[in-house]
Design a protein around this motif. Structure first.
Motif, mmCIF file in Angstrom:
data_model
loop_
_atom_site.group_PDB
_atom_site.id
_atom_site.type_symbol
_atom_site.label_atom_id
_atom_site.label_comp_id
_atom_site.label_asym_id
_atom_site.label_seq_id
_atom_site.Cartn_x
_atom_site.Cartn_y
_atom_site.Cartn_z
ATOM 1 N N SER A 89 -6.567 -7.993 12.690
ATOM 2 C CA SER A 89 -5.642 -8.083 11.557
ATOM 3 C C SER A 89 -4.641 -6.938 11.608
ATOM 4 N N ALA A 90 -3.353 -7.275 11.470
ATOM 5 C CA ALA A 90 -2.291 -6.265 11.496
ATOM 6 C C ALA A 90 -1.920 -5.762 10.111
ATOM 7 N N ASN A 91 -2.670 -6.151 9.069
ATOM 8 C CA ASN A 91 -2.280 -5.770 7.712
ATOM 9 C C ASN A 91 -2.080 -4.266 7.580
ATOM 10 N N TYR A 92 -3.044 -3.500 8.077
ATOM 11 C CA TYR A 92 -2.949 -2.044 7.928
ATOM 12 C C TYR A 92 -2.032 -1.415 8.970
ATOM 13 N N ALA A 93 -1.643 -2.166 9.976
ATOM 14 C CA ALA A 93 -0.583 -1.698 10.869
ATOM 15 C C ALA A 93 0.749 -1.738 10.123
ATOM 16 N N TRP A 94 1.010 -2.835 9.409
ATOM 17 C CA TRP A 94 2.257 -2.962 8.654
ATOM 18 C C TRP A 94 2.337 -1.924 7.540
ATOM 19 N N LEU A 95 1.225 -1.698 6.830
ATOM 20 C CA LEU A 95 1.229 -0.717 5.748
ATOM 21 C C LEU A 95 1.499 0.689 6.285
ATOM 22 N N GLN A 96 0.848 1.040 7.399
ATOM 23 C CA GLN A 96 1.054 2.375 7.966
ATOM 24 C C GLN A 96 2.456 2.530 8.556
ATOM 25 N N LEU A 97 2.970 1.460 9.170
ATOM 26 C CA LEU A 97 4.338 1.504 9.684
ATOM 27 C C LEU A 97 5.326 1.753 8.553
ATOM 28 N N LEU B 223 10.388 4.990 -0.836
ATOM 29 C CA LEU B 223 9.417 4.088 -1.444
ATOM 30 C C LEU B 223 9.343 2.812 -0.620
ATOM 31 N N ALA B 224 8.158 2.208 -0.584
ATOM 32 C CA ALA B 224 7.972 0.932 0.104
ATOM 33 C C ALA B 224 7.299 -0.048 -0.834
ATOM 34 N N ALA B 225 7.693 -1.316 -0.738
ATOM 35 C CA ALA B 225 7.046 -2.405 -1.487
ATOM 36 C C ALA B 225 6.647 -3.457 -0.468
ATOM 37 N N MET B 226 5.352 -3.675 -0.322
ATOM 38 C CA MET B 226 4.817 -4.557 0.714
ATOM 39 C C MET B 226 3.967 -5.655 0.087
ATOM 40 N N VAL B 227 4.218 -6.902 0.482
ATOM 41 C CA VAL B 227 3.386 -8.029 0.054
ATOM 42 C C VAL B 227 2.181 -8.101 0.992
ATOM 43 N N MET B 228 0.983 -8.170 0.428
ATOM 44 C CA MET B 228 -0.246 -8.174 1.211
ATOM 45 C C MET B 228 -1.203 -9.247 0.679
ATOM 46 N N GLN C 177 -2.473 -11.195 10.809
ATOM 47 C CA GLN C 177 -2.003 -11.482 12.163
ATOM 48 C C GLN C 177 -2.753 -10.601 13.165
ATOM 49 N N ARG C 178 -3.136 -11.168 14.310
ATOM 50 C CA ARG C 178 -3.764 -10.361 15.350
ATOM 51 C C ARG C 178 -2.759 -9.331 15.870
ATOM 52 N N ILE C 179 -3.271 -8.198 16.320
ATOM 53 C CA ILE C 179 -2.408 -7.121 16.792
ATOM 54 C C ILE C 179 -2.854 -6.702 18.183
ATOM 55 N N GLU C 180 -1.894 -6.591 19.081
ATOM 56 C CA GLU C 180 -2.172 -6.203 20.465
ATOM 57 C C GLU C 180 -1.775 -4.745 20.692
ATOM 58 N N ASP C 181 -2.520 -4.075 21.568
ATOM 59 C CA ASP C 181 -2.185 -2.718 22.023
ATOM 60 C C ASP C 181 -2.124 -1.711 20.885
ATOM 61 N N SER C 182 -2.903 -1.893 19.837
ATOM 62 C CA SER C 182 -2.859 -0.945 18.723
ATOM 63 C C SER C 182 -3.379 0.433 19.142
ATOM 64 N N HIS C 183 -4.156 0.466 20.217
ATOM 65 C CA HIS C 183 -4.695 1.744 20.682
ATOM 66 C C HIS C 183 -3.621 2.653 21.281
ATOM 67 N N LEU C 184 -2.446 2.107 21.547
ATOM 68 C CA LEU C 184 -1.369 2.899 22.145
ATOM 69 C C LEU C 184 -0.632 3.745 21.113
ATOM 70 N N VAL C 185 -0.945 3.558 19.846
ATOM 71 C CA VAL C 185 -0.204 4.206 18.763
ATOM 72 C C VAL C 185 -1.077 5.262 18.091
ATOM 73 N N ASP C 186 -0.474 6.381 17.753
ATOM 74 C CA ASP C 186 -1.158 7.427 16.991
ATOM 75 C C ASP C 186 -0.965 7.143 15.509
ATOM 76 N N TRP C 187 -1.761 6.254 14.966
ATOM 77 C CA TRP C 187 -1.617 5.824 13.578
ATOM 78 C C TRP C 187 -1.933 6.976 12.625
ATOM 79 N N PRO C 188 -1.185 7.124 11.544
ATOM 80 C CA PRO C 188 -1.406 8.281 10.651
ATOM 81 C C PRO C 188 -2.733 8.257 9.910
ATOM 82 N N PHE C 189 -3.281 7.065 9.650
ATOM 83 C CA PHE C 189 -4.518 6.990 8.875
ATOM 84 C C PHE C 189 -5.656 6.289 9.626
ATOM 85 N N GLY C 190 -5.430 5.914 10.864
ATOM 86 C CA GLY C 190 -6.489 5.299 11.655
ATOM 87 C C GLY C 190 -6.044 4.012 12.319
#
Length: 697
Positions: free
Chosen positions: A281-289, A299-304, A262-275
């Motif tokens: 693509s929002a895949n790594y936004a969901w994983l980091q969230l 623990l987290a279980a995420m479908v990717m 999924q496209r992600i908007e305004d990702s630059h506004l967040v201090d992401w822990p790993f980048g």
């Protein structure tokens, strides 16, 4: 009562309810039907479990049921029963008016819910909710809507077996705080509620749910209420805004199947822990969230999607930091077709830990377990692949055994292997299980094939499937003929007029579409292609049933981002501009974000053109003959221009007829696949029969 008996009762109830509802699908907007049905189930259960004869909602419910059994519209009394029950302090949903239930609308009439009489009548027959269980009936009814194509959520509907695998992998406990940041219809949290209930208590768990599709929160609330979550609250949100909610509490378990790529908007506004993840693509936004919201022992279980395991560019750098920081416990590769009919692609399950050292023995925090379960599951023709209880147990059992003792748990050839961070980083941070799990050796070529009895059994199953398919075909084409001859005028409209919205005289004002040619050769050169990345669709990749990835080419994520105008969206139609004219395919969830290549056109259909109908029309002899007659080039390599394509006269019935025709053509494609499979099996049996017979003598 045995569980198997309850399941049989639930299946019987759902089949009865579905048969009562199904005839009322065609020719009307079915959005909201499932929501209304779940609300009725909640009400029926509440009347049975908490109602007293003097309660107003019990009286009005009884009257509504009697009216339905007398073939009289129960709408007025049903609405009164729902509102009366909703005001009761013990009712499992806090505000029924906010659920946007169709039959509660002030202007609703019996025409808006024509299935109501049949549905209520079927619900009051035996076996009923008391014998079947509310949760099982609600779950199976939701699943039936998905399988029959009557319902589609913005987030994927996750099959029950996949949900169970994730829940059992992270083993939520009573008192845990549970989060699903992209809950869809609430399936994960509903399953967690059941899992915790088996341990004795549900009330101690705190459930937090958000949905990315604004139409889903109310449906998710009903689903959670059905599964015993008291007065659940679900809102609409996205990865960025959820990350920005600093006041949100930590979660002990996060489970989710967020929208892929999924496209992600305004990702630059967040201090992401790993980048910062790429906007494409929002895949790594969901994983980091998910990781950021975990408690210290969470623990987290995420479908990717599988691509997240090996994607390049910015995502590769994020992935390396996550691995180096010890966030990943395990990655499980699941088989394809589990999520059919929405997508056939396989998926991966990422198991993340806030602190791996809390879940592994001393000295093992640099290990990751890879499980390749891509060969598990069973599939019958025309149905999704299904993981069995044994499949789920095999995966989760191996994970928990490994968590207890990674260094002494032996690798299993073709299934699982424990790998160090160093080996993963040595492979550029790729998490492709095929790099780490050794391939299971195949049987020697001289091994005997399946015996005649097994093959005859398989042929019997094909006979049953083709018989059912033939009946479906007959019904589908009968509907088409009835609609086509129902007095609705059919027009031939130039494609360009449809796309631009200039055909308002046909259907009135409607949202326009878009028709563009793929990028020129200067935008995608031969040297730009890479081994892995974003697929680029060429005419050779278009098949009669979709897209072939056998020899598909790729470009980098960064290059694809520069070609945003040519990225494919769900429901687009990709057409060949050269070679075999009329070749085309409709973009499904698995192709979202791919790039249209230089040899293709991409059509974003206007609101009044069904994509599957248009694809079927393009493949028809009439359209192919017109395209060939107006093409240029040699006999072996014909070409059509964008201008000429815009002149293609499209036979345009009304939208309902388009949908019926598209359904019939899809059924025909499925029937052809069944027959091909049956023929291939018959040929295989011919080749093996004599050898099998003689070897038994």
């Amino acid at each position: 009562m045995e569980t198997t008996e309850a399941e049989r009762h639930a299946a019987a109830v759902v089949d009865r309810l579905w048969r009562a509802y199904a005839p009322y699908q065609r020719g009307r907007n079915t959005f909201g039907d499932l929501q209304s049905m779940l609300a009725i189930l909640v009400l029926a259960e509440f009347v049975e479990s908490a109602g007293a004869p003097e309660d107003e909602f019990v009286k009005r419910w009884s009257r509504a049921v009697a009216e339905a059994q007398g073939r009289i519209s129960p709408l007025v009394d049903l609405c009164a029963a729902m509102r009366s029950a909703g005001s009761h302090p013990a009712f499992p949903v806090s505000d029924v008016e906010k659920l946007d239930i169709t039959f509660l609308d002030a202007g609703a009439t019996s025409d808006d819910v024509p299935w109501l009489v049949a549905f209520l009548t079927a619900l009051t027959q035996r076996p009923g909710l008391a014998e079947a269980g509310l949760a099982a009936v609600g779950e199976m009814l939701l699943e039936r809507h998905v399988q029959e194509g009557a319902f589609s959520a913005g987030e994927f509907y996750t099959p029950r077996e996949v949900v169970r695998l994730l829940v059992e992998s992270v083993s939520p406990r009573p008192g845990d705080r549970i989060l699903d940041p992209a809950c869809g219809t609430g399936g994960f949290l509903a399953a967690v509620a059941q899992h915790i209930a088996e341990a004795g208590r549900v009330n101690g768990a705190v459930f937090e749910a958000h949905a990315t599709d604004r139409s889903n929160p109310r449906l998710a609330m009903l689903n959670l209420a059905i599964h015993g979550v008291d007065r659940p609250v679900v809102d609409s949100s996205d990865a960025v805004s959820l990350f920005q909610r600093r006041g949100a509490g930590r979660a002990d378990r996060v489970l989710s199947n967020p929208p892929f790529n999924q496209r992600i908007e305004d990702s630059h506004l967040v201090d992401w822990p790993f980048g910062q993840p790429p906007e494409t693509s929002a895949n790594y936004a969901w994983l980091q969230l998910a990781w950021a919201r975990l408690s210290e022992s969470g623990l987290a279980a995420m479908v990717m999607p599988p691509g997240a395991a090996w994607s390049g560019g910015r995502e590769a750098e994020i992935r390396k930091r996550m691995i180096d920081s010890g966030t990943l416990l395990s990655l499980v590769a699941l088989p394809p077709n589990l999520f059919a009919p929405h997508t056939a692609i396989p998926v991966h399950v990422w198991i993340l830990a806030r602190d791996k050292a809390r879940h592994l023995p001393v000295g093992s925090a640099n290990d990751v377990l890879f499980i390749d379960a891509s060969s598990l599951g069973t599939q019958v023709p025309r149905h999704p692949r299904v993981l069995t209880a044994e499949d789920v147990e095999r995966v989760t059992g191996r994970l928990h055994t490994w968590l207890d003792s990674p260094r002494t748990t032996p690798d299993e050839t073709g299934f699982s292997r424990s790998v160090t961070h160093g080996e993963i980083l040595g492979n550029g941070g790729s998490l492709d299980p095929r790099l780490y799990v050794d391939v299971e050796r195949k049987q020697p070529a001289t091994a005997p094939g399946p015996g005649p009895d097994l093959m005859l059994d398989a042929l019997d199953r094909y006979d049953e499937a083709t018989s059912e398919s033939s009946a479906d075909l007959r019904r589908s084409f009968a509907v088409c003929q009835r609609l086509a001859h129902g007095g609705i005028a059919t027009r031939r409209v130039p494609l360009a007029n449809l796309v631009s919205g200039a055909a308002e005289d046909v259907f009135g004002e409607s949202a326009p579409g878009q028709l563009v040619a793929g990028p020129s050769g200067s935008l995608v050169r031969a040297g730009d292609y890479v081994d892995a990345g974003v697929p680029v669709v060429m005419p050779k990749d278009l098949t009669g049933s979709g897209f072939s990835v056998t020899d598909i080419r790729h470009i980098t994520d960064q290059h694809a981002a520069r070609l945003a105008r040519f990225r494919l969206n769900l429901g687009d139609v990709v057409l060949a501009r050269r070679g075999e004219l009329g070749r085309c395919a409709v973009v499904r969830e698995g192709q979202r974000g791919w790039v249209c290549g230089t040899g293709c056109f991409v059509l974003r259909p206007p609101a009044q053109l069904n994509a599957d109908y248009f694809a079927a029309y393009l493949r028809s002899p009439e359209a192919r003959e017109w395209l060939e007659a107006h093409s240029t080039g040699s006999m072996t390599m014909k070409t059509i221009s964008l201008t000429v394509l815009g002149e293609l006269p499209v036979v345009l019935p009304d939208l309902g007829t388009q949908q019926a025709i598209a359904n019939a053509m899809n059924r025909l494609d499925e029937h052809e696949e069944l027959l091909r499979g049956q023929l291939a099996l018959t040929r295989e049996m011919r080749g093996n029969a004599l050898k099998s017979i003689l070897s038994d003598s």
